[in-house]
Design a protein around this motif. Sequence first.
Motif, PDB file in Angstrom:
ATOM      1  N   ASP A  51       0.817  -1.219   0.000  1.00 47.72           N
ATOM      2  CA  ASP A  51       0.000   0.000   0.000  1.00 47.72           C
ATOM      3  C   ASP A  51       0.852   1.270   0.000  1.00 47.72           C
ATOM      4  N   ASN A  52       2.091   1.171   0.478  1.00 49.56           N
ATOM      5  CA  ASN A  52       2.960   2.344   0.578  1.00 49.56           C
ATOM      6  C   ASN A  52       4.034   2.399  -0.508  1.00 49.56           C
ATOM      7  N   GLN A  53       3.860   1.629  -1.545  1.00 47.49           N
ATOM      8  CA  GLN A  53       4.838   1.657  -2.640  1.00 47.49           C
ATOM      9  C   GLN A  53       4.757   2.969  -3.415  1.00 47.49           C
ATOM     10  N   LYS A  54       5.882   3.318  -4.027  1.00 46.81           N
ATOM     11  CA  LYS A  54       5.940   4.469  -4.929  1.00 46.81           C
ATOM     12  C   LYS A  54       6.283   3.952  -6.314  1.00 46.81           C
ATOM     13  N   ILE A  55       6.052   4.776  -7.292  1.00 45.94           N
ATOM     14  CA  ILE A  55       6.239   4.382  -8.692  1.00 45.94           C
ATOM     15  C   ILE A  55       7.645   3.837  -8.953  1.00 45.94           C
ATOM     16  N   GLU A  56       8.640   4.391  -8.284  1.00 49.36           N
ATOM     17  CA  GLU A  56      10.028   3.975  -8.525  1.00 49.36           C
ATOM     18  C   GLU A  56      10.425   2.689  -7.792  1.00 49.36           C
ATOM     19  N   ASP A  57       9.598   2.230  -6.870  1.00 50.21           N
ATOM     20  CA  ASP A  57       9.923   1.020  -6.120  1.00 50.21           C
ATOM     21  C   ASP A  57       9.850  -0.208  -7.023  1.00 50.21           C
ATOM     22  N   LYS A  58      10.884  -1.029  -6.965  1.00 50.65           N
ATOM     23  CA  LYS A  58      10.948  -2.248  -7.761  1.00 50.65           C
ATOM     24  C   LYS A  58      10.599  -3.492  -6.943  1.00 50.65           C
ATOM     25  N   SER A  59      10.573  -3.331  -5.625  1.00 44.51           N
ATOM     26  CA  SER A  59      10.334  -4.474  -4.748  1.00 44.51           C
ATOM     27  C   SER A  59       9.843  -4.003  -3.380  1.00 44.51           C
ATOM     28  N   LEU A  60       9.370  -4.961  -2.588  1.00 41.38           N
ATOM     29  CA  LEU A  60       8.993  -4.620  -1.214  1.00 41.38           C
ATOM     30  C   LEU A  60      10.223  -4.215  -0.407  1.00 41.38           C
ATOM     31  N   ARG A  61      11.382  -4.705  -0.804  1.00 43.17           N
ATOM     32  CA  ARG A  61      12.625  -4.307  -0.133  1.00 43.17           C
ATOM     33  C   ARG A  61      12.836  -2.803  -0.265  1.00 43.17           C
ATOM     34  N   ASP A  62      12.566  -2.248  -1.448  1.00 40.42           N
ATOM     35  CA  ASP A  62      12.709  -0.803  -1.657  1.00 40.42           C
ATOM     36  C   ASP A  62      11.774  -0.021  -0.728  1.00 40.42           C
ATOM     37  N   VAL A  63      10.545  -0.481  -0.602  1.00 37.15           N
ATOM     38  CA  VAL A  63       9.560   0.193   0.262  1.00 37.15           C
ATOM     39  C   VAL A  63      10.018   0.101   1.717  1.00 37.15           C
ATOM     40  N   TYR A  64      10.420  -1.111   2.126  1.00 38.22           N
ATOM     41  CA  TYR A  64      10.870  -1.334   3.502  1.00 38.22           C
ATOM     42  C   TYR A  64      12.074  -0.447   3.832  1.00 38.22           C
ATOM     43  N   GLN A  65      13.027  -0.392   2.921  1.00 37.80           N
ATOM     44  CA  GLN A  65      14.223   0.433   3.124  1.00 37.80           C
ATOM     45  C   GLN A  65      13.841   1.902   3.291  1.00 37.80           C
ATOM     46  N   ARG A  66      12.935   2.372   2.464  1.00 41.50           N
ATOM     47  CA  ARG A  66      12.516   3.775   2.518  1.00 41.50           C
ATOM     48  C   ARG A  66      11.767   4.084   3.815  1.00 41.50           C
ATOM     49  N   LEU A  67      10.881   3.184   4.236  1.00 38.25           N
ATOM     50  CA  LEU A  67      10.064   3.442   5.422  1.00 38.25           C
ATOM     51  C   LEU A  67      10.815   3.239   6.735  1.00 38.25           C
ATOM     52  N   TYR A  68      11.691   2.226   6.774  1.00 40.10           N
ATOM     53  CA  TYR A  68      12.344   1.862   8.037  1.00 40.10           C
ATOM     54  C   TYR A  68      13.846   2.113   8.049  1.00 40.10           C
ATOM     55  N   ASN A  69      14.389   2.556   6.926  1.00 39.70           N
ATOM     56  CA  ASN A  69      15.812   2.843   6.801  1.00 39.70           C
ATOM     57  C   ASN A  69      16.694   1.651   7.169  1.00 39.70           C
ATOM     58  N   LYS A  70      16.242   0.469   6.802  1.00 41.06           N
ATOM     59  CA  LYS A  70      17.043  -0.742   6.982  1.00 41.06           C
ATOM     60  C   LYS A  70      16.543  -1.783   5.974  1.00 41.06           C
ATOM     61  N   PRO A  71      17.401  -2.722   5.621  1.00 41.24           N
ATOM     62  CA  PRO A  71      16.995  -3.720   4.621  1.00 41.24           C
ATOM     63  C   PRO A  71      16.023  -4.755   5.195  1.00 41.24           C
ATOM     64  N   GLY A  72      15.208  -5.280   4.350  1.00 39.69           N
ATOM     65  CA  GLY A  72      14.256  -6.323   4.734  1.00 39.69           C
ATOM     66  C   GLY A  72      13.366  -6.663   3.551  1.00 39.69           C
ATOM     67  N   PHE A  73      12.586  -7.708   3.692  1.00 39.70           N
ATOM     68  CA  PHE A  73      11.655  -8.156   2.648  1.00 39.70           C
ATOM     69  C   PHE A  73      12.364  -8.406   1.313  1.00 39.70           C
ATOM     70  N   TYR A  74      13.443  -9.178   1.374  1.00 40.30           N
ATOM     71  CA  TYR A  74      14.171  -9.555   0.165  1.00 40.30           C
ATOM     72  C   TYR A  74      13.301 -10.478  -0.686  1.00 40.30           C
ATOM     73  N   ASN A  75      13.541 -10.485  -1.971  1.00 40.70           N
ATOM     74  CA  ASN A  75      12.916 -11.412  -2.923  1.00 40.70           C
ATOM     75  C   ASN A  75      11.426 -11.212  -3.151  1.00 40.70           C
ATOM     76  N   PHE A  76      10.862 -10.118  -2.733  1.00 42.51           N
ATOM     77  CA  PHE A  76       9.467  -9.812  -3.048  1.00 42.51           C
ATOM     78  C   PHE A  76       9.482  -8.734  -4.128  1.00 42.51           C
ATOM     79  N   ASN A  77       9.513  -9.154  -5.375  1.00 39.06           N
ATOM     80  CA  ASN A  77       9.672  -8.216  -6.487  1.00 39.06           C
ATOM     81  C   ASN A  77       8.342  -7.849  -7.119  1.00 39.06           C
ATOM     82  N   PHE A  78       8.239  -6.575  -7.474  1.00 37.18           N
ATOM     83  CA  PHE A  78       7.061  -6.094  -8.201  1.00 37.18           C
ATOM     84  C   PHE A  78       7.249  -6.305  -9.696  1.00 37.18           C
ATOM     85  N   PHE A  79       6.163  -6.499 -10.389  1.00 38.33           N
ATOM     86  CA  PHE A  79       6.162  -6.408 -11.839  1.00 38.33           C
ATOM     87  C   PHE A  79       4.750  -6.090 -12.268  1.00 38.33           C
ATOM     88  N   ASP A  80       4.612  -5.627 -13.501  1.00 40.50           N
ATOM     89  CA  ASP A  80       3.272  -5.285 -13.966  1.00 40.50           C
ATOM     90  C   ASP A  80       2.966  -5.984 -15.278  1.00 40.50           C
TER      91      ASP A  80
END
Length: 155
Positions: A51-80
């Motif tokens: 729900d908190n993804q942005k257009i530039e996010d390629k994965s849940l890891r990108d969202v997690y990194q942006r929101l929590y400033n630490k890595p997490g949620f590896y291997n959950f990739n977005f595609f359309d």
Amino acid sequence: IGNKFLRKKNLFDLVPFIDMNFKEEPILFKEIVDYGGKEIKKGSKTRFLWDNQKIEDKSLRDVYQRLYNKPGFYNFNFFDERSVAPTLTPAEHMTLILKTKPMYLSRNEIIKISSFPLDYKGNDKEIGYLCGMSVPPVMMAHVASRIWKYWLSKL
């Protein structure tokens, strides 16, 4: 004799050329999507990140990194739907997530991405793992036909 020979020649020089350019047309996900996958559960951490993804996010890891400033949620990739589906990894179907809808892949989508026949027998829970660990059958058929064309037919 073997060591002397290998020092003078590259091992790949001993193997005859084989052209592995198959020139296949890309299959966009919109051509196979059925939207039959499981919805990402509302109230879950995964759904919160989706729900908190942005257009530039390629994965849940990108969202997690942006929101929590630490890595997490590896291997959950977005595609359309406008892109070719990424390579499946050997996990359950929950590693590729649609960017446009909060859904995991359906069994049929996983099978189609992997080029397996739709009547492929496999436990629904394990289908993502089985397909992710396998060489796609269509690709293997191309490889086998090239081995025949470039090597075996010349024997």
